[in-house]
Each structure stands twice: as structure tokens, then as C-alpha cells.
Motif scaffolding. Structure first.
Motif, PDB file in Angstrom:
ATOM      1  N   GLY A  87      -9.192   7.968  -3.852  1.00 47.79           N
ATOM      2  CA  GLY A  87      -9.099   8.603  -4.742  1.00 47.79           C
ATOM      3  C   GLY A  87      -8.368   9.399  -5.058  1.00 47.79           C
ATOM      4  N   THR A  88      -7.882  10.340  -3.384  1.00 45.53           N
ATOM      5  CA  THR A  88      -7.316  11.407  -3.129  1.00 45.53           C
ATOM      6  C   THR A  88      -5.859  11.223  -3.796  1.00 45.53           C
ATOM      7  N   LEU A  89      -5.768  10.761  -4.393  1.00 42.99           N
ATOM      8  CA  LEU A  89      -4.034  11.409  -5.099  1.00 42.99           C
ATOM      9  C   LEU A  89      -4.052  10.757  -6.159  1.00 42.99           C
ATOM     10  N   THR A  90      -5.336  10.107  -7.416  1.00 38.71           N
ATOM     11  CA  THR A  90      -6.144   9.952  -8.751  1.00 38.71           C
ATOM     12  C   THR A  90      -6.544  11.637  -8.750  1.00 38.71           C
ATOM     13  N   HIS A  91      -6.959  11.599 -10.287  1.00 28.62           N
ATOM     14  CA  HIS A  91      -7.289  12.403 -11.161  1.00 28.62           C
ATOM     15  C   HIS A  91      -8.971  13.391 -10.248  1.00 28.62           C
ATOM     16  N   PHE A  92      -9.292  12.363  -9.914  1.00 28.04           N
ATOM     17  CA  PHE A  92     -10.852  13.030  -8.799  1.00 28.04           C
ATOM     18  C   PHE A  92     -10.454  13.893  -8.193  1.00 28.04           C
ATOM     19  N   ALA A  93      -9.048  13.641  -6.729  1.00 26.17           N
ATOM     20  CA  ALA A  93      -8.804  14.394  -5.851  1.00 26.17           C
ATOM     21  C   ALA A  93      -9.948  14.419  -4.874  1.00 26.17           C
ATOM     22  N   ASN A  94     -10.755  13.505  -4.677  1.00 23.48           N
ATOM     23  CA  ASN A  94     -11.500  13.592  -3.684  1.00 23.48           C
ATOM     24  C   ASN A  94     -10.762  12.028  -2.973  1.00 23.48           C
ATOM     25  N   SER A 100     -17.072   4.821  -6.815  1.00 21.81           N
ATOM     26  CA  SER A 100     -18.394   5.778  -6.573  1.00 21.81           C
ATOM     27  C   SER A 100     -17.860   7.013  -7.353  1.00 21.81           C
ATOM     28  N   ASN A 101     -16.968   7.009  -8.156  1.00 25.40           N
ATOM     29  CA  ASN A 101     -16.856   7.928  -9.359  1.00 25.40           C
ATOM     30  C   ASN A 101     -17.160   7.485 -10.764  1.00 25.40           C
ATOM     31  N   MET A 102     -16.566   5.782 -10.850  1.00 24.80           N
ATOM     32  CA  MET A 102     -17.678   5.715 -11.805  1.00 24.80           C
ATOM     33  C   MET A 102     -18.782   5.986 -11.841  1.00 24.80           C
ATOM     34  N   PHE A 103     -20.121   5.832 -10.690  1.00 24.20           N
ATOM     35  CA  PHE A 103     -21.429   6.103 -10.679  1.00 24.20           C
ATOM     36  C   PHE A 103     -21.690   7.015 -11.137  1.00 24.20           C
ATOM     37  N   LYS A 104     -20.651   8.190 -10.736  1.00 19.43           N
ATOM     38  CA  LYS A 104     -21.280   9.389 -11.488  1.00 19.43           C
ATOM     39  C   LYS A 104     -21.179   9.214 -12.770  1.00 19.43           C
ATOM     40  N   LEU A 105     -20.507   8.926 -13.696  1.00 20.87           N
ATOM     41  CA  LEU A 105     -20.282   9.029 -15.230  1.00 20.87           C
ATOM     42  C   LEU A 105     -21.137   7.577 -15.968  1.00 20.87           C
ATOM     43  N   VAL A 106     -21.132   6.684 -15.488  1.00 23.20           N
ATOM     44  CA  VAL A 106     -21.602   5.441 -16.231  1.00 23.20           C
ATOM     45  C   VAL A 106     -22.835   5.454 -15.170  1.00 23.20           C
ATOM     46  N   VAL A 113     -24.100   8.703 -20.153  1.00 20.43           N
ATOM     47  CA  VAL A 113     -22.943   9.259 -19.710  1.00 20.43           C
ATOM     48  C   VAL A 113     -23.135  10.733 -19.740  1.00 20.43           C
ATOM     49  N   PRO A 114     -22.820  11.826 -19.010  1.00 11.34           N
ATOM     50  CA  PRO A 114     -22.642  13.044 -19.614  1.00 11.34           C
ATOM     51  C   PRO A 114     -21.455  13.520 -19.887  1.00 11.34           C
ATOM     52  N   SER A 115     -22.312  14.005 -21.535  1.00 11.12           N
ATOM     53  CA  SER A 115     -21.691  14.827 -21.480  1.00 11.12           C
ATOM     54  C   SER A 115     -20.255  15.864 -20.840  1.00 11.12           C
ATOM     55  N   GLY A 116     -19.306  15.445 -21.943  1.00  9.26           N
ATOM     56  CA  GLY A 116     -18.487  16.762 -22.068  1.00  9.26           C
ATOM     57  C   GLY A 116     -16.896  16.186 -20.990  1.00  9.26           C
ATOM     58  N   ARG A 117     -17.020  15.013 -20.639  1.00  7.02           N
ATOM     59  CA  ARG A 117     -16.881  14.337 -19.198  1.00  7.02           C
ATOM     60  C   ARG A 117     -15.097  13.308 -19.847  1.00  7.02           C
ATOM     61  N   THR A 118     -15.344  13.293 -21.251  1.00  4.72           N
ATOM     62  CA  THR A 118     -13.715  12.591 -21.787  1.00  4.72           C
ATOM     63  C   THR A 118     -12.945  12.164 -20.560  1.00  4.72           C
ATOM     64  N   ASP A 119     -12.158  13.899 -20.433  1.00 10.85           N
ATOM     65  CA  ASP A 119     -11.057  12.698 -19.231  1.00 10.85           C
ATOM     66  C   ASP A 119     -11.198  12.453 -18.115  1.00 10.85           C
ATOM     67  N   ASP A 120     -12.943  12.764 -17.450  1.00  9.30           N
ATOM     68  CA  ASP A 120     -12.902  12.154 -16.242  1.00  9.30           C
ATOM     69  C   ASP A 120     -13.202  10.276 -16.975  1.00  9.30           C
ATOM     70  N   LEU A 121     -13.916   9.809 -17.501  1.00 13.21           N
ATOM     71  CA  LEU A 121     -13.909   8.664 -18.437  1.00 13.21           C
ATOM     72  C   LEU A 121     -12.698   7.644 -19.096  1.00 13.21           C
ATOM     73  N   ARG A 122     -11.712   8.772 -18.939  1.00 10.84           N
ATOM     74  CA  ARG A 122     -10.577   8.408 -19.842  1.00 10.84           C
ATOM     75  C   ARG A 122      -9.788   7.627 -18.580  1.00 10.84           C
ATOM     76  N   ALA A 123      -9.439   8.710 -17.160  1.00  9.30           N
ATOM     77  CA  ALA A 123      -8.185   8.575 -16.205  1.00  9.30           C
ATOM     78  C   ALA A 123      -9.442   7.656 -15.363  1.00  9.30           C
ATOM     79  N   THR A 124     -10.705   7.256 -15.337  1.00  2.74           N
ATOM     80  CA  THR A 124     -11.497   5.817 -14.736  1.00  2.74           C
ATOM     81  C   THR A 124     -10.617   4.399 -15.701  1.00  2.74           C
ATOM     82  N   ALA A 125     -10.787   4.783 -17.001  1.00  4.11           N
ATOM     83  CA  ALA A 125     -10.504   3.288 -17.804  1.00  4.11           C
ATOM     84  C   ALA A 125      -8.731   3.198 -17.343  1.00  4.11           C
ATOM     85  N   GLU A 126      -8.410   4.165 -17.139  1.00  2.00           N
ATOM     86  CA  GLU A 126      -6.372   3.666 -17.380  1.00  2.00           C
ATOM     87  C   GLU A 126      -6.093   2.942 -15.437  1.00  2.00           C
TER      88      GLU A 126
END
Length: 231
Positions: A87-94, A100-106, A113-126
Motif C-alpha cells: 500500500g505504498t502509494l495508498t492512503h496508508f502509505a506503508n 493487513s491494513n484491513m485487520f487493524k480496523l475490522v 472497530v476502533p473509534s476515530g478511524r472514519t477516514d481509514d475505513l473509507r480509504a479501505t472501502a473505496e
């Protein structure tokens, strides 16, 4: 070493492709050592330059260059993008793959689901939305919709996730039918893997009288991918 690998891979390619590959190889020789200060825009330009020069002979390059049609992206390539692409060039930039980025959320197993992660949730759904619209196989599309579901639910206010074990099992099975064999990710501290039954002691869904603690789940490093965008 990666720069050498890139140039070796394109050693017998046409001159234009070799020139584009040289730019990408030079990036690997000069930028990674700069860490967070590395020029990721230059990487994107170099990578897209290689893709643009090969899209007439490579389905993977065609899609990387943005020239594909909806509903026509080979399922094996979709599976590679989900399971293997950093995900180097994605929202997560890693360097983590999408799962892997999904598991940290759901979570892979049930969790809040951790609170305050709306941007990350949307950046995964898109990106899942994009893959669902692009893929050419109904079974992979259906499985991806199940993978996307907990992110959509969380964005709609339902912050309990049943985890991604079953949806990823379904996706791995659908991908195998298309000739792509996914790796088996696991959560740190547990033995749940894709393709195995969910643990019998997985927590039940929390209710108002029994709130989940919301503690974040961490993910063990994934094994080195054995599949690439073979299409």
C-alpha cells in the motif's frame, strides 16, 4: 538489489521499456535510504512510465496505466492487488498489503472497530469498491462484497465487526478457482488463518450491557508473497 532485479527483468525488452525500467531501477537505488523523505511521487511516475510502455502487451500494465474497462479486469489480477500489492502509494502509505491494513480496523476475528478511524475505513472501502466494479468474475466480486461489508457497516454506524476470516476464506477460494492462490494471513498472538475454521472461542457480539473493550488488534508480518500480477 531491487534496482538490479528491475533492470534484469527488462534486459531483453524493447528500448522504450528498458529506458522506463532504468528510471524505476534508479529510484530503488537512491530513494529508499531516505526513508520518509523519499520521493514517492517520483516512484509513481517511474512505475506508471513502465506500465504505460507495456500496456499493449500486458493486462496488468493496462490496468496500472488506467486503461481498463469496468467488469473486465482479470480476477487473478484483482486477487493479486488485494492479497499481494503493498500500500505504498495508498492512503496508508506503508508497505502492508491491503488485508493487513484491513485487520487493524475490522479484525480477522470478531472485534469492535476502533473509534476515530472514519477516514481509514473509507480509504479501505473505496479501493474495494473499485475492485468490485472492475473484476470480471462473479464469484470474486461476491466475495469482495463480503470483505467490504464490515467497512460499510462501520461507516453506517455499526461498529461491531464479525471479522474477515469467513469473507477472506470465500475470497481465497474464489481466487483459487481463477488460478491465484492467496497467502494465509494471521493476527498476531493467534492462530487464525485464511482457509482454517474460525476459533471456537471467538468472542460473541457485544451488546449495550457487555461493551467490547475496543483494544486494537495488531497483525503479524505476512509471509513473502508467492503470487504476482500474473495476468
Amino acid at each position: 538489489m531491487t534496482g538490479d532485479d528491475v533492470e534484469d527483468l527488462f534486459a531483453d525488452a524493447p528500448e522504450g521499456a528498458r529506458a522506463a525500467a532504468t528510471e524505476l531501477a534508479d529510484w530503488f537505488r537512491t530513494q529508499p535510504e531516505r526513508g520518509a523523505e523519499s520521493d514517492r511521487e517520483a516512484f509513481a511516475d517511474a512505475f506508471e512510465g513502465v506500465a504505460a510502455g507495456r500496456q499493449d502487451v500486458s493486462v496488468a500494465a493496462l490496468w496500472a496505466a488506467g486503461g481498463g474497462e469496468a467488469g473486465a479486469k482479470p480476477a487473478a489480477l484483482v486477487c493479486a492487488d488485494v492479497f499481494d500489492t503493498p500500500g505504498t502509494l495508498t492512503h496508508f502509505a506503508n508497505s502492508n498489503v491491503l488485508t493487513s491494513n484491513m485487520f487493524k480496523l475490522v479484525g480477522l476475528s470478531p472485534r469492535e472497530v476502533p473509534s476515530g478511524r472514519t477516514d481509514d475505513l473509507r480509504a479501505t472501502a473505496e479501493p474495494l469498491d473499485a475492485q468490485i466494479a472492475a473484476v470480471d468474475d462473479d464469484a470474486v466480486r461476491t466475495a469482495l462484497e463480503q470483505v467490504r461489508a464490515p467497512f460499510v457497516d462501520a461507516l453506517d454506524g455499526d461498529t461491531w465487526s464479525d471479522g474477515l476470516q469467513d469473507p477472506l476464506d470465500q475470497l481465497a477460494t474464489a481466487c483459487a478457482e481463477q488460478g491465484y492462490h492467496a497467502q494465509a494471513p494471521a493476527e498476531e498472538g493467534g492462530d487464525a488463518v485464511v482457509g482454517a475454521p474460525a476459533p471456537e472461542d471467538a468472542p460473541a457480539r457485544a451488546d449495550a450491557s457487555d461493551p467490547a473493550d475496543g483494544s486494537p488488534a495488531h497483525l503479524a508480518a505476512l509471509p513473502a508473497p508467492s503470487n504476482g500480477a500474473t495476468a
